[in-house]
Design an enzyme around this catalytic site. Structure first.
Site, PDB file in Angstrom:
ATOM      1  N   SER A  53       0.919  -1.325   0.066  1.00  0.00           N
ATOM      2  CA  SER A  53      -0.049  -0.092  -0.146  1.00  0.00           C
ATOM      3  C   SER A  53       0.777   1.153  -0.028  1.00  0.00           C
ATOM      4  CB  SER A  53      -0.867   0.009   1.372  1.00  0.00           C
ATOM      5  OG  SER A  53      -1.546   1.218   1.315  1.00  0.00           O
ATOM      6  N   TYR A  95      -2.284  -1.137  10.278  1.00  0.00           N
ATOM      7  CA  TYR A  95      -2.325  -1.082   8.910  1.00  0.00           C
ATOM      8  C   TYR A  95      -1.145  -0.859   8.094  1.00  0.00           C
ATOM      9  CZ  TYR A  95      -3.917  -1.387   3.917  1.00  0.00           C
ATOM     10  OH  TYR A  95      -4.394  -1.287   2.796  1.00  0.00           O
TER      11      TYR A  95
HETATM   12  P1  NAP Z   1     -11.507  -5.454  -0.594  1.00  0.00           P
HETATM   13  O1  NAP Z   1     -12.313  -5.876  -1.873  1.00  0.00           O
HETATM   14  O2  NAP Z   1     -12.341  -5.532   0.681  1.00  0.00           O
HETATM   15  O3  NAP Z   1     -10.514  -6.780  -0.585  1.00  0.00           O
HETATM   16  C1  NAP Z   1     -10.120  -7.033   0.698  1.00  0.00           C
HETATM   17  C2  NAP Z   1     -10.224  -8.690   0.646  1.00  0.00           C
HETATM   18  O4  NAP Z   1      -9.485  -9.419   1.856  1.00  0.00           O
HETATM   19  C3  NAP Z   1     -11.545  -9.178   0.510  1.00  0.00           C
HETATM   20  O5  NAP Z   1     -11.564 -10.021  -0.720  1.00  0.00           O
HETATM   21  C4  NAP Z   1     -11.707  -9.958   1.954  1.00  0.00           C
HETATM   22  O6  NAP Z   1     -12.550 -10.979   1.950  1.00  0.00           O
HETATM   23  C5  NAP Z   1     -10.375 -10.391   2.049  1.00  0.00           C
HETATM   24  N1  NAP Z   1     -10.293 -10.883   3.633  1.00  0.00           N
HETATM   25  C6  NAP Z   1     -10.148  -9.978   4.654  1.00  0.00           C
HETATM   26  N2  NAP Z   1      -9.856 -10.672   5.897  1.00  0.00           N
HETATM   27  C7  NAP Z   1      -9.653 -11.961   5.342  1.00  0.00           C
HETATM   28  C8  NAP Z   1      -9.375 -13.032   5.993  1.00  0.00           C
HETATM   29  N3  NAP Z   1      -9.223 -12.927   7.319  1.00  0.00           N
HETATM   30  N4  NAP Z   1      -9.347 -14.186   5.371  1.00  0.00           N
HETATM   31  C9  NAP Z   1      -9.464 -14.148   4.016  1.00  0.00           C
HETATM   32  N5  NAP Z   1      -9.789 -13.060   3.327  1.00  0.00           N
HETATM   33  C10 NAP Z   1      -9.885 -11.890   3.711  1.00  0.00           C
HETATM   34  O7  NAP Z   1     -10.688  -4.280  -0.598  1.00  0.00           O
HETATM   35  P2  NAP Z   1      -9.256  -3.969  -1.724  1.00  0.00           P
HETATM   36  O8  NAP Z   1      -9.461  -2.848  -1.504  1.00  0.00           O
HETATM   37  O9  NAP Z   1      -9.597  -4.691  -2.795  1.00  0.00           O
HETATM   38  O10 NAP Z   1      -8.317  -4.843  -0.857  1.00  0.00           O
HETATM   39  C11 NAP Z   1      -7.500  -5.588  -1.555  1.00  0.00           C
HETATM   40  C12 NAP Z   1      -6.108  -5.328  -0.952  1.00  0.00           C
HETATM   41  O11 NAP Z   1      -5.639  -4.039  -1.497  1.00  0.00           O
HETATM   42  C13 NAP Z   1      -5.970  -5.451   0.362  1.00  0.00           C
HETATM   43  O12 NAP Z   1      -4.641  -5.958   0.862  1.00  0.00           O
HETATM   44  C14 NAP Z   1      -5.694  -3.798   0.806  1.00  0.00           C
HETATM   45  O13 NAP Z   1      -4.956  -3.702   2.096  1.00  0.00           O
HETATM   46  C15 NAP Z   1      -4.921  -3.337  -0.299  1.00  0.00           C
HETATM   47  N6  NAP Z   1      -4.974  -1.815  -0.515  1.00  0.00           N
HETATM   48  C16 NAP Z   1      -6.064  -1.387  -0.823  1.00  0.00           C
HETATM   49  C17 NAP Z   1      -6.183  -0.158  -1.284  1.00  0.00           C
HETATM   50  C18 NAP Z   1      -7.540   0.779  -1.402  1.00  0.00           C
HETATM   51  O14 NAP Z   1      -7.605   1.981  -1.330  1.00  0.00           O
HETATM   52  N7  NAP Z   1      -8.651   0.199  -1.646  1.00  0.00           N
HETATM   53  C19 NAP Z   1      -5.125   0.860  -1.050  1.00  0.00           C
HETATM   54  C20 NAP Z   1      -3.969   0.245  -0.930  1.00  0.00           C
HETATM   55  C21 NAP Z   1      -3.999  -1.219  -0.669  1.00  0.00           C
HETATM   56  P3  NAP Z   1     -14.175 -10.836   1.719  1.00  0.00           P
HETATM   57  O15 NAP Z   1     -14.326 -10.136   0.386  1.00  0.00           O
HETATM   58  O16 NAP Z   1     -14.743 -12.123   1.611  1.00  0.00           O
HETATM   59  O17 NAP Z   1     -14.458 -10.078   2.878  1.00  0.00           O
END
Ligand code: NAP
Length: 283
Positions: free
Chosen positions: A176, A189
């Site tokens: 991130s 985080y």
């Molecule tokens: P998201 O759609 O909410 O994705 C997060 C994913 O992690 C979801 O699929 C969630 O599963 C899964 N997850 C969470 N806890 C879990 C667990 N204990 N066991 C298995 N799966 C789990 O949001 P996203 O933004 O795409 O996030 C994906 C990655 O990008 C993350 O690592 C996040 O930190 C990173 N990121 C996001 C941003 C942003 O602005 N969105 C910025 C920087 C980094 P469920 O859907 O089933 O809950």
């Protein structure tokens, strides 16, 4: 591409894609595959929604079969991702699992390998965050949840996956912008994402002699369910407008980075962090 300006909104964790306004763009119609991952077998954690869903769709359009890992309560999101992968003519193996124990992480990798009939590429993307104003507001157990989801699960998944990988295989880890520009409400985080950058470098060093490349993608503000579920509604308004590009990124715009890193086009790229941040620096 969805609208640029995000209105105030909030959902309960883990949240669903269908309740987001505007709807995110996962590349359902905007992404065109160019046969860059033909025949590959990919495991994507957090593959049901957001960046993971967009990556699953892009990988499928590039010719890969995918296995997606997601929390069991998110079956509806997982089924939608499956529909999109299958529409691209590829297989989607669904692996519902909570990755916060080593046993579950190992079992998830086993199920993915069995379902796909092998494994070439791993995207460790599942993540958890929850913003709080001060240290004393962080509830008991959050730091354990954040570290076990983001760091420990990545370590366990990688450890279980490596015996199945071959020369030319890849591991890509989602870090991130928070690893480079930490914001105080995300202090646990941000620390996990810095740890993942570090883990990426060491895994690349260890696995390079086996011909396995390891990289990280560092997204900036991307419009996914993570945002309206982990920030107060008023903080969601205008999300991403503070970037040099003046808008949030869409999941499909990050998926392209995972495609590149998993493809042979990146054959000499390992141990690096690729920022997809709308212009915020990642150094
Ligand atoms: P998201 O759609 O909410 O994705 C997060 C994913 O992690 C979801 O699929 C969630 O599963 C899964 N997850 C969470 N806890 C879990 C667990 N204990 N066991 C298995 N799966 C789990 O949001 P996203 O933004 O795409 O996030 C994906 C990655 O990008 C993350 O690592 C996040 O930190 C990173 N990121 C996001 C941003 C942003 O602005 N969105 C910025 C920087 C980094 P469920 O859907 O089933 O809950």
């Amino acid at each position: 591409m969805a609208n640029d300006q995000i209105p105030a909104q909030q959902q309960q964790w883990p949240g669903t894609t269908k309740d987001m306004t505007p709807a995110p763009d996962h590349g359902e119609s905007s992404y065109t595959g160019r046969d860059r991952l033909v025949g590959k077998k990919a495991l994507i954690t957090g593959g049901d929604s957001g960046i993971g869903r967009a990556t699953a769709i892009a990988f499928a359009k590039e010719g890969a079969d995918v296995a997606i890992v997601y929390l069991p309560e998110e079956q509806a999101d997982a089924e939608e991702t499956t529909k999109q992968v299958e529409a691209a003519g590829r297989t989607c193996v669904r692996v519902p699992a909570d990755l916060r124990t080593q046993e579950a992480a190992e079992q998830a990798v086993r199920q993915a390998v069995e379902g796909l009939g092998g494994l070439d590429t791993v995207v460790s993307n599942a993540g958890f965050q929850m913003a709080h104003q001060s240290l004393e507001d962080f509830p008991d157990g959050q730091i354990e949840r954040t570290f076990s989801t983001n760091v420990f699960a990545t370590f366990w998944v990688a450890k279980a996956a490596v015996p199945h990988l071959r020369p030319g295989s890849t591991i890509t880890i989602t870090t991130s912008i928070q690893a480079f520009q930490p914001s105080q409400p995300l202090l646990d985080y941000a620390a996990t994402k810095a740890a993942l950058n570090n883990l990426t470098v060491n895994l690349a060093a260890e696995l390079g002699p086996q011909g396995i490349r390891v990289n990280a993608v560092a997204p900036g503000p991307i419009w996914t369910p993570l945002i309206p579920t982990t920030f107060p509604g008023e903080k969601v308004e205008g999300f991403g407008s503070d970037t040099p590009l003046g808008r949030p990124g869409q999941p499909v715009e990050v998926a392209t980075a995972y495609v590149y890193l998993a493809s042979d086009e990146a054959s000499y790229v390992s141990g690096t962090v690729l920022g997809v941040t709308g212009g915020k620096p990642v150094f």
